[in-house]
Design an enzyme around this catalytic site. Structure first.
Site, PDB file in Angstrom:
ATOM      1  N   TYR A  40      -2.669 -57.001  65.567  1.00 60.13           N
ATOM      2  CA  TYR A  40      -3.701 -56.914  66.611  1.00 60.13           C
ATOM      3  C   TYR A  40      -4.792 -55.910  66.272  1.00 60.13           C
ATOM      4  CZ  TYR A  40      -0.833 -52.866  67.881  1.00 60.13           C
ATOM      5  OH  TYR A  40      -0.108 -51.695  67.836  1.00 60.13           O
ATOM      6  N   GLY A  41      -4.606 -55.154  65.170  1.00 61.10           N
ATOM      7  CA  GLY A  41      -5.587 -54.170  64.733  1.00 61.10           C
ATOM      8  C   GLY A  41      -5.773 -54.272  63.233  1.00 61.10           C
ATOM      9  N   GLU A 115       3.190 -47.889  59.029  1.00 61.56           N
ATOM     10  CA  GLU A 115       3.011 -47.867  60.478  1.00 61.56           C
ATOM     11  C   GLU A 115       3.860 -46.814  61.192  1.00 61.56           C
ATOM     12  OE1 GLU A 115       0.783 -49.617  62.045  1.00 61.56           O
ATOM     13  OE2 GLU A 115       0.156 -50.790  60.287  1.00 61.56           O
TER      14      GLU A 115
END
Length: 206
Positions: A40-41, A115
């Site tokens: 989503y990014g 992440e």
């Protein structure tokens, strides 16, 4: 300070959030078959995951929001930047990346280093709706109780961060601009991201 509470970047580890323990828990609950990851990014424009397929995807009950401090990638401990996170409420359009089962664990461990160096996200297996049916995909979410949650930021605070904050991968502004471009390219216009880019333009930051 004890070495067991210092992470690889020399920053204090968040209590009760060991990245390795969280990785093993995520692997233990991974759905059978190929690995799916919801982007989503930055995973949209720089996935760094060896994938075999990309699908448009949407999750319900979660929204993309610029409400997460970044103390490594887009800022520092002294001047934290911002990155997107998935938070409860609404819905979010992005992509689903399919990693073949044979490579799933290896790729997930590599993704974890990127992440989850400080285990700031809450990894979840979310139901993603795609044109070819639903898939259970790994998504990196954020809870309001997290020390990385910014709370509400006014435009003056946001502009100061866009002007000044830089981390190992660059500035918060570059991160937002790349995400805006990548979303537009796949036919998604995120109203909040477009508002931020317009604000940055009016203030001559871009």
């Amino acid at each position: 300070m004890r070495s067991d509470i210092i992470d690889i970047h020399g920053l204090p580890q968040f209590p009760g959030r060991d990245p390795q323990d969280m990785l093993e828990a995520t692997l233990a609950t991974r759905p059978a078959g190929d690995l799916w990851v919801f982007g989503y990014g930055s995973l949209i424009w720089n996935p760094e995951v060896a994938h075999a397929e990309i699908r448009p995807a949407r999750v319900w009950g979660w929204r993309r929001t610029l409400r997460m401090w970044s103390r490594i990638n887009r800022g520092t401990e002294q001047e934290p930047g911002l990155v997107f996170a998935l938070m409860a409420g609404g819905s979010c359009s992005g992509i689903a990346l399919r990693v073949p089962q044979a490579r799933a664990e290896r790729e997930l461990r590599l993704l974890w280093k990127r992440e989850m160096p400080r285990a700031v996200y809450d990894p979840r297996w979310l139901r993603c709706h795609t044109p070819h049916g639903p898939v259970q995909a790994l998504a990196f979410t954020l809870d309001r109780t997290s020390p990385s949650y910014t709370g509400e930021l006014d435009d003056d605070q946001l502009l100061a961060i866009l002007r000044d904050c830089r981390g190992r991968y660059g500035t918060t502004l570059d991160y937002i601009a790349r995400t805006a471009h990548a979303l537009r390219k796949i036919g998604i216009r995120d109203a909040e991201i477009e508002r931020i880019m317009d604000l940055a333009g009016r203030c001559k930051l871009v």
